[in-house]
Design an enzyme around this catalytic site. Structure first.
Site, mmCIF file in Angstrom:
data_model
loop_
_atom_site.group_PDB
_atom_site.id
_atom_site.type_symbol
_atom_site.label_atom_id
_atom_site.label_comp_id
_atom_site.label_asym_id
_atom_site.label_seq_id
_atom_site.Cartn_x
_atom_site.Cartn_y
_atom_site.Cartn_z
ATOM 1 N N HIS A 1 51.838 40.244 39.323
ATOM 2 C CA HIS A 1 50.942 40.514 40.418
ATOM 3 C C HIS A 1 50.988 39.380 41.430
ATOM 4 C CE1 HIS A 1 48.729 39.004 37.237
ATOM 5 N NE2 HIS A 1 47.897 38.598 37.912
ATOM 6 N N HIS B 1 48.603 37.863 44.364
ATOM 7 C CA HIS B 1 47.184 37.902 44.977
ATOM 8 C C HIS B 1 47.275 37.524 46.457
ATOM 9 C CE1 HIS B 1 44.951 37.179 41.123
ATOM 10 N NE2 HIS B 1 46.269 36.742 40.487
HETATM 11 P P1 5GP Z 1 45.830 36.362 36.849
HETATM 12 O O1 5GP Z 1 45.081 35.427 36.318
HETATM 13 O O2 5GP Z 1 46.530 36.947 35.576
HETATM 14 O O3 5GP Z 1 46.831 36.118 37.884
HETATM 15 O O4 5GP Z 1 44.818 37.427 37.543
HETATM 16 C C1 5GP Z 1 44.342 38.690 36.872
HETATM 17 C C2 5GP Z 1 43.704 39.467 37.925
HETATM 18 O O5 5GP Z 1 43.375 40.588 37.737
HETATM 19 C C3 5GP Z 1 41.969 38.676 37.859
HETATM 20 O O6 5GP Z 1 41.840 38.257 39.491
HETATM 21 C C4 5GP Z 1 41.023 39.758 37.488
HETATM 22 O O7 5GP Z 1 39.957 39.714 38.383
HETATM 23 C C5 5GP Z 1 42.019 40.808 37.909
HETATM 24 N N1 5GP Z 1 41.833 42.074 36.867
HETATM 25 C C6 5GP Z 1 41.748 42.130 35.563
HETATM 26 N N2 5GP Z 1 41.669 43.288 35.110
HETATM 27 C C7 5GP Z 1 41.341 44.272 36.045
HETATM 28 C C8 5GP Z 1 41.295 45.645 36.240
HETATM 29 O O8 5GP Z 1 40.887 46.422 35.357
HETATM 30 N N3 5GP Z 1 41.178 46.227 37.447
HETATM 31 C C9 5GP Z 1 41.212 45.348 38.559
HETATM 32 N N4 5GP Z 1 41.177 45.919 39.789
HETATM 33 N N5 5GP Z 1 41.294 44.025 38.442
HETATM 34 C C10 5GP Z 1 41.505 43.357 37.476
#
Ligand code: 5GP
Ligand code: ZN
Length: 142
Positions: A100, A102
């Site tokens: 993903h 950001h």
């Molecule tokens: P990572 O640390 O893996 O790059 O970021 C994961 C992101 O996913 C975080 O910013 C968190 O807020 C977001 N996130 C986690 N679970 C969910 C969810 O169920 N729905 C949405 N829309 N975002 C999520």
């Protein structure tokens, strides 16, 4: 689809999300715990854990969506700029093992930091070490 992956469940509609963009290979939705207004996640619909796992055409589709979404998001929240990035792997802070990107809108004086803030202690590398790293990267590409 990976059964216990929350982003696969969002793709399948099993978990609700504020979807802002969808095509046959990519979906984008608002982050549930935003770093700023408009913080958006852009994901391939198929489950892949790391950027390097993506087939080249899907990587291109993903970046194409990010390229389109950036101005649309900035305009929607009246942002001045954005940080765009991937936590690619657990040691880099990736919590959801489904690729993903950001898009984090930024505002003048918002108190945030540039992407340079993600690193740990800066290494003190000699010219020879830097030359060696550059050569190794180039040769790994074949
Ligand atoms: P990572 O640390 O893996 O790059 O970021 C994961 C992101 O996913 C975080 O910013 C968190 O807020 C977001 N996130 C986690 N679970 C969910 C969810 O169920 N729905 C949405 N829309 N975002 C999520
Ligand atoms: Zn997944």
């Amino acid at each position: 689809m990976s059964e216990d992956c929350i982003f696969c469940q969002i793709v399948d509609g099993e978990i609700p999300a504020r979807t802002v963009y969808e095509d046959e290979s990519v979906t984008a939705f608002l982050d549930a715990n935003p770093l700023s207004a408009g913080h958006t996640l852009v994901i391939p619909r198929d489950h892949h854990a790391r950027l390097a796992d993506l087939p080249a055409d899907l990587a291109a589709d993903l970046f194409g969506a990010i390229h389109r979404l950036g101005p649309a998001i900035e305009s929607a929240v009246d942002a001045d700029a954005a940080n765009v990035g991937f936590n690619d792997g657990e040691a880099a802070g990736q919590e959801v093992p489904h690729v993903h990107g950001h898009i984090v809108p930024r505002f003048e004086g918002d108190g945030g930091a540039p992407i340079h803030a993600v690193g740990g202690d800066r290494p003190d590398l000699s010219d020879e070490e830097l030359d060696g790293i550059a050569e190794d990267v180039a040769s790994n590409l074949g």
